[in-house]
Enzyme design. Structure first.
Site, mmCIF file in Angstrom:
data_model
loop_
_atom_site.group_PDB
_atom_site.id
_atom_site.type_symbol
_atom_site.label_atom_id
_atom_site.label_comp_id
_atom_site.label_asym_id
_atom_site.label_seq_id
_atom_site.Cartn_x
_atom_site.Cartn_y
_atom_site.Cartn_z
ATOM 1 N N THR A 198 0.833 -1.224 0.000
ATOM 2 C CA THR A 198 0.000 0.000 0.000
ATOM 3 C C THR A 198 0.857 1.259 0.000
ATOM 4 O O THR A 198 0.385 2.316 -0.416
ATOM 5 C CB THR A 198 -0.987 0.025 1.185
ATOM 6 O OG1 THR A 198 -0.268 0.094 2.431
ATOM 7 C CG2 THR A 198 -1.871 -1.210 1.191
ATOM 8 N N LEU A 244 -2.722 5.649 0.190
ATOM 9 C CA LEU A 244 -4.142 5.340 0.390
ATOM 10 C C LEU A 244 -4.277 3.819 0.513
ATOM 11 O O LEU A 244 -4.523 3.125 -0.462
ATOM 12 C CB LEU A 244 -4.917 5.881 -0.810
ATOM 13 C CG LEU A 244 -6.299 6.469 -0.569
ATOM 14 C CD1 LEU A 244 -6.323 7.473 0.570
ATOM 15 C CD2 LEU A 244 -6.844 7.098 -1.824
ATOM 16 N N HIS A 245 -4.140 3.324 1.745
ATOM 17 C CA HIS A 245 -3.994 1.878 1.963
ATOM 18 C C HIS A 245 -5.219 1.043 1.539
ATOM 19 O O HIS A 245 -5.109 0.096 0.768
ATOM 20 C CB HIS A 245 -3.751 1.601 3.457
ATOM 21 C CG HIS A 245 -2.661 2.414 4.060
ATOM 22 N ND1 HIS A 245 -1.334 2.087 3.947
ATOM 23 C CD2 HIS A 245 -2.698 3.553 4.801
ATOM 24 C CE1 HIS A 245 -0.595 2.968 4.588
ATOM 25 N NE2 HIS A 245 -1.397 3.867 5.116
ATOM 26 N N ASP A 246 -6.370 1.354 2.140
ATOM 27 C CA ASP A 246 -7.483 0.405 2.092
ATOM 28 C C ASP A 246 -8.025 0.081 0.696
ATOM 29 O O ASP A 246 -8.390 -1.076 0.435
ATOM 30 C CB ASP A 246 -8.631 0.903 2.985
ATOM 31 C CG ASP A 246 -8.271 0.794 4.466
ATOM 32 O OD1 ASP A 246 -7.404 -0.019 4.821
ATOM 33 O OD2 ASP A 246 -8.877 1.531 5.266
ATOM 34 N N VAL A 248 -6.531 -0.548 -1.857
ATOM 35 C CA VAL A 248 -5.694 -1.556 -2.528
ATOM 36 C C VAL A 248 -6.264 -2.961 -2.283
ATOM 37 O O VAL A 248 -6.216 -3.831 -3.159
ATOM 38 C CB VAL A 248 -4.217 -1.461 -2.081
ATOM 39 C CG1 VAL A 248 -3.368 -2.485 -2.816
ATOM 40 C CG2 VAL A 248 -3.673 -0.051 -2.302
#
Ligand code: BDR
Ligand code: CA
Length: 312
Positions: A198, A244-246, A248
């Site tokens: 991420t 922007l982790h989530d 992914v």
């Protein structure tokens, strides 16, 4: 409203919004490969009352008012809740003025909503988890009959290379390592989408301009979120283009060929107070999970942009 094509993948999203969770909800609601059946919330980035409000705010902004949102666990299985207000603000969505949600919280618990969706579906359902994985652990612990209808669990969290909550542990793993160990050990197909991947989903100035150029209300709200999120990421992690982790993890379900994975052994540190929540990968041992290793960044941002363009 969501209008899922006939061959799309039925999905439950479990989340703790959270700026990046909001983009993940939008990607799930706006991507043609995903049929978003339900959203459940957990205490994580902020206390449960905020994450349950924020999930509905996110969907309201996007014009999605037909997906039920139910609240789950206020905190981890065996520990007190630790939030991430230093990144997301006290209410979990620092930055923009939040509109009133257009719909109420579903009266069912997260577990009951998940069970209803799993039992009603004609085919197994994918669970995408974007916070501490407490709700999924509770489902597996309390309703193994219904959990048998989960096709796979794809989770944003963990890391193959150090953490962000501690030097050892990523935030979602650190908050509820007991839940994570239970889920990874369950035998249900499990994918970890960790910081090692991420951290390539960087919101550069160019990415931000491309998202904003879609001109939708959703994109404008998202741009306000990114102002705040970019600032806190820079202050606390020195990351100028806050990852922007989530979303992914959503991408790994919607366009699996854009997220490379390896089959490996994944273990979670539960006991040691210093390294609790560390996720350890050992490819030489009997595999029990898939671990994401690479994201096609161009295709990822194209997918996010197309989803934003499709929403209101
Ligand atoms: C994860 O922690 C949360 O703060 C984010 O929403 C994401 O799920 C990143 O470590
Ligand atoms: Ca999250």
């Amino acid at each position: 409203m969501t209008t899922a094509p006939r061959d799309s993948i039925p999905v439950i999203v479990d989340c703790d919004p959270g700026h990046d969770d909001v983009f993940a909800l939008w990607l799930a609601a706006g991507h043609p490969a995903i049929d978003l059946r339900a959203v459940t919330t957990v205490g994580g980035n902020a206390p449960l009352e905020f994450t349950s409000l924020n999930a509905r705010v996110a969907l309201t902004v996007a014009g999605v008012t037909d997906v039920p949102v139910a609240a789950g666990a206020p905190g981890p299985l065996a520990r007190p809740l630790r939030t991430a207000e230093w990144i997301h603000g006290k209410n979990g969505l620092g930055g923009p003025t939040l509109p009133e949600p257009a719909f109420a919280l579903d009266p069912r618990t997260a577990t009951d909503l998940m069970v209803d969706v799993l039992e009603a579906a004609a085919e197994p359902v994918t669970v995408i988890a974007l916070g501490p994985i407490t709700n999924v652990a509770v489902l597996l612990r309390d309703r193994p009959d219904a959990a048998a209808r989960v096709r796979e669990i794809v989770w944003m969290g963990g890391s193959t290379a150090g953490g962000n909550a501690t030097p050892h542990a990523e935030f979602n793993a650190w908050v509820d390592p007991e839940a994570l160990a239970l889920v990874v050990g369950s035998g249900i197909p499990f994918t970890m989408v960790g910081l090692n991947v991420t951290h390539t989903a960087l919101v550069t100035a160019d990415v931000r301009a491309r998202l904003a150029a879609t001109g939708t209300r959703t994109a404008a709200f998202g741009d306000d979120l990114l102002d705040f999120f970019g600032r806190t990421n820079e202050e606390h992690f020195g990351l100028a283009d806050g990852p922007l982790h989530d979303p992914v993890a959503v991408m790994a379900v919607a366009q699996p060929d854009a997220v490379r994975r390896v089959r490996t052994r994944l273990d979670v540190e539960v006991s040691d107070p210093v390294t609790a929540g560390a996720t350890r990968v050992d490819e030489s041992r009997e595999p029990n999970a898939l671990v994401a290793t690479e994201l096609n960044v161009e295709r990822f941002w194209d997918a996010v942009r197309e989803a934003l363009a499709k929403l209101t």
